[in-house]
Each structure stands twice: as structure tokens, then as C-alpha cells.
Design a protein around this motif. Sequence first.
Motif, PDB file in Angstrom:
ATOM      1  N   ASN A   1       4.899   3.615 -10.469  1.00  0.00           N
ATOM      2  CA  ASN A   1       5.972   4.001  -9.496  1.00  0.00           C
ATOM      3  C   ASN A   1       5.456   4.788  -8.177  1.00  0.00           C
ATOM      4  OD1 ASN A   1       8.089   2.894 -10.863  1.00  0.00           O
ATOM      5  ND2 ASN A   1       8.454   4.858 -12.153  1.00  0.00           N
ATOM      6  N   ILE A   2       4.398   5.485  -8.284  1.00  0.00           N
ATOM      7  CA  ILE A   2       3.608   6.279  -7.353  1.00  0.00           C
ATOM      8  C   ILE A   2       2.933   5.335  -6.525  1.00  0.00           C
ATOM      9  CG2 ILE A   2       1.635   7.843  -6.888  1.00  0.00           C
ATOM     10  CD1 ILE A   2       2.441   9.404  -9.163  1.00  0.00           C
ATOM     11  N   ARG A   3       2.410   4.647  -6.806  1.00  0.00           N
ATOM     12  CA  ARG A   3       1.594   3.405  -6.248  1.00  0.00           C
ATOM     13  C   ARG A   3       2.758   2.426  -5.334  1.00  0.00           C
ATOM     14  NH1 ARG A   3      -3.821   1.777  -8.971  1.00  0.00           N
ATOM     15  NH2 ARG A   3      -4.302   3.462 -10.137  1.00  0.00           N
ATOM     16  N   LEU A   4       3.805   2.265  -5.894  1.00  0.00           N
ATOM     17  CA  LEU A   4       4.633   1.514  -5.304  1.00  0.00           C
ATOM     18  C   LEU A   4       5.185   2.323  -4.026  1.00  0.00           C
ATOM     19  CD1 LEU A   4       6.768  -0.447  -8.416  1.00  0.00           C
ATOM     20  CD2 LEU A   4       5.332  -1.379  -6.456  1.00  0.00           C
ATOM     21  N   ILE A   5       5.524   3.519  -4.346  1.00  0.00           N
ATOM     22  CA  ILE A   5       5.993   4.500  -3.086  1.00  0.00           C
ATOM     23  C   ILE A   5       4.908   4.510  -2.128  1.00  0.00           C
ATOM     24  CG2 ILE A   5       6.304   6.703  -2.363  1.00  0.00           C
ATOM     25  CD1 ILE A   5       7.876   6.818  -5.198  1.00  0.00           C
ATOM     26  N   VAL A   6       3.655   4.510  -2.335  1.00  0.00           N
ATOM     27  CA  VAL A   6       2.474   4.416  -1.196  1.00  0.00           C
ATOM     28  C   VAL A   6       2.341   3.278  -0.603  1.00  0.00           C
ATOM     29  CG1 VAL A   6       0.000   4.538  -0.982  1.00  0.00           C
ATOM     30  CG2 VAL A   6       1.191   6.317  -2.552  1.00  0.00           C
ATOM     31  N   LEU A   7       2.459   2.071  -1.243  1.00  0.00           N
ATOM     32  CA  LEU A   7       2.779   0.696  -0.793  1.00  0.00           C
ATOM     33  C   LEU A   7       4.003   0.594   0.315  1.00  0.00           C
ATOM     34  CD1 LEU A   7       2.146  -1.715  -3.823  1.00  0.00           C
ATOM     35  CD2 LEU A   7       1.064  -1.823  -1.503  1.00  0.00           C
ATOM     36  N   ALA A   8       4.985   1.087  -0.199  1.00  0.00           N
ATOM     37  CA  ALA A   8       6.298   1.036   0.562  1.00  0.00           C
ATOM     38  C   ALA A   8       6.018   1.939   1.993  1.00  0.00           C
ATOM     39  CB  ALA A   8       7.406   1.798  -0.070  1.00  0.00           C
ATOM     40  N   LEU A   9       5.371   3.200   1.922  1.00  0.00           N
ATOM     41  CA  LEU A   9       5.070   3.777   3.165  1.00  0.00           C
ATOM     42  C   LEU A   9       4.056   3.115   3.938  1.00  0.00           C
ATOM     43  CD1 LEU A   9       4.698   7.309   1.401  1.00  0.00           C
ATOM     44  CD2 LEU A   9       6.699   6.661   2.887  1.00  0.00           C
ATOM     45  N   ILE A  10       3.075   2.537   3.571  1.00  0.00           N
ATOM     46  CA  ILE A  10       2.215   1.816   4.055  1.00  0.00           C
ATOM     47  C   ILE A  10       2.671   0.648   4.756  1.00  0.00           C
ATOM     48  CG2 ILE A  10       0.048   0.226   4.363  1.00  0.00           C
ATOM     49  CD1 ILE A  10      -0.971   2.016   1.818  1.00  0.00           C
ATOM     50  N   ALA A  11       3.958  -0.185   3.995  1.00  0.00           N
ATOM     51  CA  ALA A  11       4.294  -1.055   4.659  1.00  0.00           C
ATOM     52  C   ALA A  11       5.349  -0.852   5.992  1.00  0.00           C
ATOM     53  CB  ALA A  11       5.124  -2.006   3.755  1.00  0.00           C
ATOM     54  N   ILE A  12       6.005   0.508   5.930  1.00  0.00           N
ATOM     55  CA  ILE A  12       7.091   0.972   6.832  1.00  0.00           C
ATOM     56  C   ILE A  12       6.312   1.273   8.158  1.00  0.00           C
ATOM     57  CG2 ILE A  12       8.446   2.688   7.359  1.00  0.00           C
ATOM     58  CD1 ILE A  12       9.608   2.764   4.429  1.00  0.00           C
ATOM     59  N   LEU A  13       5.044   1.970   7.878  1.00  0.00           N
ATOM     60  CA  LEU A  13       4.191   2.543   8.960  1.00  0.00           C
ATOM     61  C   LEU A  13       3.944   1.282   9.769  1.00  0.00           C
ATOM     62  CD1 LEU A  13       2.484   5.546   7.561  1.00  0.00           C
ATOM     63  CD2 LEU A  13       4.413   5.528   9.316  1.00  0.00           C
ATOM     64  N   GLY A  14       3.540   0.246   8.753  1.00  0.00           N
ATOM     65  CA  GLY A  14       2.734  -1.013   9.651  1.00  0.00           C
ATOM     66  C   GLY A  14       3.780  -1.629  10.437  1.00  0.00           C
ATOM     67  N   LEU A  15       5.042  -1.707   9.941  1.00  0.00           N
ATOM     68  CA  LEU A  15       6.001  -2.423  10.630  1.00  0.00           C
ATOM     69  C   LEU A  15       6.271  -2.037  12.151  1.00  0.00           C
ATOM     70  CD1 LEU A  15       8.788  -2.989   7.911  1.00  0.00           C
ATOM     71  CD2 LEU A  15       7.488  -4.783   9.294  1.00  0.00           C
ATOM     72  N   PHE A  16       6.120  -0.363  12.223  1.00  0.00           N
ATOM     73  CA  PHE A  16       6.282   0.113  13.512  1.00  0.00           C
ATOM     74  C   PHE A  16       4.954   0.223  14.106  1.00  0.00           C
ATOM     75  CE2 PHE A  16       9.688   1.864  11.018  1.00  0.00           C
ATOM     76  CZ  PHE A  16      10.728   1.488  11.621  1.00  0.00           C
ATOM     77  N   ASN A  17       3.851  -0.536  13.852  1.00  0.00           N
ATOM     78  CA  ASN A  17       2.434  -0.714  14.607  1.00  0.00           C
ATOM     79  C   ASN A  17       2.146   0.901  15.027  1.00  0.00           C
ATOM     80  OD1 ASN A  17       2.682  -3.505  14.599  1.00  0.00           O
ATOM     81  ND2 ASN A  17       3.983  -3.418  16.467  1.00  0.00           N
ATOM     82  N   GLU A  18       1.932   1.681  13.787  1.00  0.00           N
ATOM     83  CA  GLU A  18       1.711   2.925  14.072  1.00  0.00           C
ATOM     84  C   GLU A  18      -0.066   3.121  14.014  1.00  0.00           C
ATOM     85  OE1 GLU A  18       3.047   5.980  14.606  1.00  0.00           O
ATOM     86  OE2 GLU A  18       4.945   4.713  14.770  1.00  0.00           O
ATOM     87  N   PHE A  19      -0.669   1.992  13.415  1.00  0.00           N
ATOM     88  CA  PHE A  19      -2.301   2.252  13.412  1.00  0.00           C
ATOM     89  C   PHE A  19      -2.793   1.086  14.207  1.00  0.00           C
ATOM     90  CE2 PHE A  19      -0.160   2.628   8.911  1.00  0.00           C
ATOM     91  CZ  PHE A  19      -0.412   4.318   9.011  1.00  0.00           C
ATOM     92  N   SER A  20      -4.141   1.368  14.604  1.00  0.00           N
ATOM     93  CA  SER A  20      -5.178   0.518  15.174  1.00  0.00           C
ATOM     94  C   SER A  20      -5.318  -0.742  14.404  1.00  0.00           C
ATOM     95  CB  SER A  20      -6.347   1.096  15.681  1.00  0.00           C
ATOM     96  OG  SER A  20      -7.204   1.457  14.607  1.00  0.00           O
TER      97      SER A  20
END
Length: 67
Positions: free
Chosen positions: A11-30
Motif C-alpha cells: 500500500n505504501i508503494r502504491l501511494i508513492v506510485l500515485a504521487l509520482i504519477a500525479i506530479l508527472g501529469l503536471f510536468n513538475e520535473f525536468s
Amino acid sequence: MKRNISKLDKNIRLIVLALIAILGLFNEFSLSVASVLGALSILLLVTVLIGFSPIYALLGISTYKGK
């Protein structure tokens, strides 16, 4: 491969995955950071699906409690 990831760990790994995906959708990273996070998220997803972490195996760690 012997299972070594508990339900809480998954469950912790899935939450981390969801956070990475959400931030990726908003182009927050280089592009380079996004590539590294993409690879990390793929590894997390695979470990969740198979219930086995090679890093845990190398370190002799198991959060899975057998039935």
C-alpha cells in the motif's frame, strides 16, 4: 522467489506510485528527473505485482508474515 512484501508495504508503494504519477501529469520535473522517477515507478509497480523485492532479499529483510 519467496514473497517478502507485506500488504502495508504494498500500500505504501502504491501511494508513492500515485504521487509520482500525479506530479508527472503536471510536468513538475525536468526530463532527466522524470526519467529516473519513471524507472523507479516501474520497479515499484513490478515489486507490488509479484510481492517480491530483490533489495529486501539482498538485505535479508521480509515484511511479509506468512499465514
